[in-house]
Structures are given as structure tokens and as C-alpha cells.
Scaffold this motif. Structure first.
Motif, mmCIF file in Angstrom:
data_model
loop_
_atom_site.group_PDB
_atom_site.id
_atom_site.type_symbol
_atom_site.label_atom_id
_atom_site.label_comp_id
_atom_site.label_asym_id
_atom_site.label_seq_id
_atom_site.Cartn_x
_atom_site.Cartn_y
_atom_site.Cartn_z
ATOM 1 N N UNK A 1 0.862 -1.187 0.000
ATOM 2 C CA UNK A 1 0.000 0.000 0.000
ATOM 3 C C UNK A 1 0.894 1.230 0.000
ATOM 4 N N UNK A 2 0.538 2.180 -0.838
ATOM 5 C CA UNK A 2 1.295 3.431 -0.943
ATOM 6 C C UNK A 2 0.345 4.615 -0.898
ATOM 7 N N UNK A 3 0.818 5.713 -0.328
ATOM 8 C CA UNK A 3 0.031 6.937 -0.307
ATOM 9 C C UNK A 3 0.965 8.130 -0.167
ATOM 10 N N UNK A 4 0.641 9.207 -0.866
ATOM 11 C CA UNK A 4 1.404 10.444 -0.691
ATOM 12 C C UNK A 4 0.882 11.235 0.504
ATOM 13 N N UNK A 5 -0.250 10.803 1.067
ATOM 14 C CA UNK A 5 -0.840 11.430 2.250
ATOM 15 C C UNK A 5 -1.172 10.334 3.274
ATOM 16 N N UNK A 6 -0.158 9.651 3.811
ATOM 17 C CA UNK A 6 -0.418 8.473 4.649
ATOM 18 C C UNK A 6 -1.167 8.756 5.945
ATOM 19 N N UNK A 7 -0.980 9.897 6.559
ATOM 20 C CA UNK A 7 -1.687 10.180 7.810
ATOM 21 C C UNK A 7 -3.180 10.274 7.554
ATOM 22 N N UNK A 8 -3.563 11.019 6.533
ATOM 23 C CA UNK A 8 -4.977 11.166 6.221
ATOM 24 C C UNK A 8 -5.561 9.869 5.670
ATOM 25 N N UNK A 9 -4.821 9.193 4.783
ATOM 26 C CA UNK A 9 -5.313 7.946 4.186
ATOM 27 C C UNK A 9 -5.476 6.848 5.230
ATOM 28 N N UNK A 10 -4.521 6.750 6.135
ATOM 29 C CA UNK A 10 -4.559 5.647 7.110
ATOM 30 C C UNK A 10 -5.284 6.026 8.397
ATOM 31 N N UNK A 11 -4.830 7.040 9.091
ATOM 32 C CA UNK A 11 -5.459 7.395 10.363
ATOM 33 C C UNK A 11 -6.803 8.085 10.179
ATOM 34 N N UNK A 12 -6.930 8.924 9.163
ATOM 35 C CA UNK A 12 -8.170 9.654 8.937
ATOM 36 C C UNK A 12 -9.232 8.860 8.209
ATOM 37 N N UNK A 13 -8.843 7.714 7.638
ATOM 38 C CA UNK A 13 -9.814 6.952 6.865
ATOM 39 C C UNK A 13 -9.725 5.456 7.138
ATOM 40 N N UNK A 14 -8.659 4.809 6.752
ATOM 41 C CA UNK A 14 -8.567 3.349 6.750
ATOM 42 C C UNK A 14 -8.620 2.705 8.133
ATOM 43 N N UNK A 15 -8.084 3.330 9.122
ATOM 44 C CA UNK A 15 -8.013 2.775 10.470
ATOM 45 C C UNK A 15 -9.399 2.379 10.991
ATOM 46 N N UNK A 16 -9.527 1.169 11.493
ATOM 47 C CA UNK A 16 -10.812 0.685 12.029
ATOM 48 C C UNK A 16 -10.957 1.152 13.472
ATOM 49 N N UNK A 17 -11.370 2.404 13.636
ATOM 50 C CA UNK A 17 -11.432 2.989 14.960
ATOM 51 C C UNK A 17 -12.820 3.333 15.462
ATOM 52 N N UNK A 18 -13.853 3.094 14.657
ATOM 53 C CA UNK A 18 -15.210 3.467 15.064
ATOM 54 C C UNK A 18 -15.948 2.220 15.533
ATOM 55 N N UNK A 19 -16.209 2.143 16.827
ATOM 56 C CA UNK A 19 -16.917 1.003 17.405
ATOM 57 C C UNK A 19 -18.396 1.120 17.072
ATOM 58 N N UNK A 20 -18.880 0.164 16.293
ATOM 59 C CA UNK A 20 -20.286 0.162 15.879
ATOM 60 C C UNK A 20 -21.003 -1.067 16.402
ATOM 61 N N UNK A 21 -20.769 -1.352 17.656
ATOM 62 C CA UNK A 21 -21.395 -2.506 18.284
ATOM 63 C C UNK A 21 -22.739 -2.118 18.872
ATOM 64 N N UNK A 22 -23.615 -3.093 18.947
ATOM 65 C CA UNK A 22 -24.913 -2.870 19.556
ATOM 66 C C UNK A 22 -25.658 -4.179 19.675
ATOM 67 N N UNK A 23 -26.331 -4.383 20.775
ATOM 68 C CA UNK A 23 -27.077 -5.610 21.048
ATOM 69 C C UNK A 23 -26.179 -6.824 20.777
ATOM 70 N N UNK A 24 -26.550 -7.687 19.853
ATOM 71 C CA UNK A 24 -25.758 -8.880 19.557
ATOM 72 C C UNK A 24 -24.883 -8.686 18.332
ATOM 73 N N UNK A 25 -24.589 -7.465 17.974
ATOM 74 C CA UNK A 25 -23.821 -7.166 16.767
ATOM 75 C C UNK A 25 -22.516 -6.494 17.155
ATOM 76 N N UNK A 26 -21.424 -6.912 16.526
ATOM 77 C CA UNK A 26 -20.130 -6.270 16.765
ATOM 78 C C UNK A 26 -19.458 -5.976 15.442
ATOM 79 N N UNK A 27 -19.016 -4.759 15.278
ATOM 80 C CA UNK A 27 -18.228 -4.378 14.111
ATOM 81 C C UNK A 27 -17.436 -3.122 14.439
ATOM 82 N N UNK A 28 -16.264 -3.047 13.867
ATOM 83 C CA UNK A 28 -15.470 -1.825 13.910
ATOM 84 C C UNK A 28 -15.570 -1.209 12.523
#
Length: 163
Positions: A84-111
Motif C-alpha cells: 500500500x502506498x500513499x502520498x498522504x499516509x496520515x490522512x489515508x490511514x489514520x483519517x480513513x482506513x483505520x478501524x477505529x469506530x466502534x459500531x457494536x450494539x445488542x448482539x452485533x459487533x463491528x469496527x
């Protein structure tokens, strides 16, 4: 306000639209959820493909990177290498690609990963990043075997400000 030429969700949406157009060849399944959200299964209950995975990775980076696969003869156990390559790695990886949003609820789990995170800005990380995306649609990647339940879709819509 958008930061320079980086429009994460708009870039990702173009990639996703291409995937939808090539769905049969990519061996992915496109459907609509109960609230009208578009769902793409790229491997949970369908075969998928290497190319589908590469495109999904590029969409996850908000279109700010390229991803390629090549043979690596140095390892017999793992003959493929992903680069993987990017000229804007901070924005591409930390601002977008990183699985950081916990979307769990009831019996469902996803990042959640992908540029929808830059619209939601619910993670403390976004206090540090100066980027704020504005878009009429959002691309969110969930690593899960099941589509998100209605409550999760509603949460994403409310948090991103999208219907």
C-alpha cells in the motif's frame, strides 16, 4: 471544510461505484438495506476476489492510496505480498482506513473503517487531525459476516449527518 485536494468520501464513492459496475466480474454482491443503504458483500457470503479486496482497500484509504499484490518468492508459506502506498499516509490511514469506530450494539459487533469516519469524527483521534470532510454520501467498511442491523445504520446516518 475540505483539506486541499483530499475529498475522502467523494474519492471512495467513485471507487465503490466502479466496484458496483464491475460486480459480476469482481464476484461481489450489491444490495440495499432496509433504510436504503447500499451494501456490498465482498467475501462474507460470496466468493469475492483479489481485485475486489484491492479496490476495497483503496476505498478504505479514501482514494488517497494505491494497493497492489505481487509474488514474493522469498516466502514459500506466504507467496503474495500486498503493498500500500500513499502520498498522504496520515490522512489515508489514520483519517480513513483505520478501524477505529466502534459500531457494536445488542448482539452485533463491528469496527468501522473508511472515510465515513471523517464525517462522523467521533474518535478522539479527530481532535488531532485538522481534516474535516463534507460529502453527500459516505463509505464505511465493516469487517463482519452479517449486514448491520437497522439501529447501527441509523446511528451511522445520524452521526455522519446523512439520510
Amino acid at each position: 471544510m475540505k483539506d486541499g485536494s483530499a475529498f475522502l468520501n467523494d474519492n471512495a464513492q467513485r471507487i465503490v461505484d466502479g466496484m458496483i459496475g464491475d460486480a459480476e466480474r469482481l464476484r461481489i454482491v450489491v444490495s440495499r438495506g432496509p433504510l436504503g443503504e447500499r451494501l456490498i458483500d465482498a467475501g462474507a457470503k460470496t466468493v469475492g476476489s483479489v481485485e475486489a479486496g484491492l479496490r476495497m482497500a483503496e476505498a478504505a484509504m479514501g482514494g488517497l492510496g494505491s494497493v497492489s499484490v505481487f509474488m514474493d518468492r522469498a516466502s514459500q508459506q506466504w507467496p503474495f505480498t500486498v503493498e500500500a502506498r500513499s502520498s498522504q499516509p496520515v490522512l489515508a490511514c489514520l483519517g480513513s482506513q483505520y478501524a477505529g469506530w466502534n459500531l457494536s450494539g445488542q448482539d452485533y459487533f463491528a469496527m468501522g473503517s473508511g472515510p465515513a469516519r471523517a464525517l462522523a469524527r467521533v474518535e478522539p483521534l479527530f481532535e488531532t487531525l485538522s481534516y474535516r470532510d463534507i460529502a453527500s454520501s459516505a463509505v464505511l467498511i465493516l469487517e463482519t459476516a452479517e449486514p448491520p442491523p437497522r439501529a447501527i445504520v441509523e446511528k451511522v446516518g445520524k452521526t455522519t449527518g446523512l439520510a
